[in-house]
Design a protein around this motif. Structure first.
Motif, PDB file in Angstrom:
ATOM      1  N   VAL A   1       0.849  -1.188   0.000  1.00 26.37           N
ATOM      2  CA  VAL A   1       0.000   0.000   0.000  1.00 26.37           C
ATOM      3  C   VAL A   1       0.886   1.239   0.000  1.00 26.37           C
ATOM      4  N   SER A   2       0.566   2.168  -0.884  1.00 24.67           N
ATOM      5  CA  SER A   2       1.275   3.446  -0.910  1.00 24.67           C
ATOM      6  C   SER A   2       0.936   4.227   0.349  1.00 24.67           C
ATOM      7  N   PRO A   3       1.881   4.945   0.920  1.00 28.61           N
ATOM      8  CA  PRO A   3       1.584   5.703   2.134  1.00 28.61           C
ATOM      9  C   PRO A   3       0.697   6.938   1.905  1.00 28.61           C
ATOM     10  N   LEU A   4       0.632   7.460   0.686  1.00 30.10           N
ATOM     11  CA  LEU A   4      -0.141   8.690   0.469  1.00 30.10           C
ATOM     12  C   LEU A   4      -1.644   8.532   0.705  1.00 30.10           C
ATOM     13  N   PRO A   5      -2.294   7.464   0.244  1.00 32.93           N
ATOM     14  CA  PRO A   5      -3.708   7.302   0.594  1.00 32.93           C
ATOM     15  C   PRO A   5      -3.922   7.146   2.110  1.00 32.93           C
TER      16      PRO A   5
END
Length: 162
Positions: free
Chosen positions: A132-136
């Motif tokens: 999972v990308s940290p931005l979301p």
């Protein structure tokens, strides 16, 4: 409160729904601003993957949480104020560290909730699922903080599933 989530399936809407337990909230999701323009929003959350800025001026929102790189978008929106998240030191919500299955969200400056309470500068450790990308995750956590979820409750009950 009415919150619009402009995303492309990154999991922000479900994380906000799960974390806002006990808050009288109407959540509206959309992949394009036109899907969010049907009623005034107290908060518009723009995901890092949001696309199709044409029509963003039709969204009536009191406040907006958006990626720092999308700053010009805040000029199109009819909101009172904007809060940014991202990897820049200029962003209000940013990462101070990222390690394995955890990220450390850094609140760089005081944040005013939609109800007018002040959340002081601090760091919050949150679980980061694999792949999972940290931005979301920053977007969902920022939305919950703006909705008035106390930081300690956010850390205790944090869940993000894309």
């Amino acid at each position: 409160m009415c919150v619009g989530i402009w995303e492309r399936g990154e999991g922000i809407l479900s994380a906000v729904a799960a974390g806002a337990d006990g808050i009288d909230l109407k959540l509206i999701g959309g992949r394009h601003p036109a899907e969010l323009a049907s009623q005034p929003l107290d908060l518009l959350v723009v995901s890092p993957g949001a696309a199709g800025w044409a029509g963003a001026g039709a969204v009536d929102c009191r406040s907006v949480l958006l990626p720092g790189r999308a700053g010009p978008l805040s000029q199109l929106l009819r909101g009172e104020y904007a809060v940014s998240y991202g990897t820049s030191p200029k962003d209000t919500l940013t990462l101070s560290s990222l390690e394995g299955d955890q990220l450390c969200l850094s609140l760089q400056r005081e944040l005013v909730t939609l109800e007018g309470a002040v959340v002081d500068r601090q760091e919050l450790v949150l679980a980061l699922p694999p792949q999972v990308s940290p931005l979301p995750v920053l977007a969902a956590a920022g939305a919950l903080l703006m909705l008035g979820v106390p930081p300690e409750r956010l850390m205790e009950r944090w869940s993000f599933q894309p």
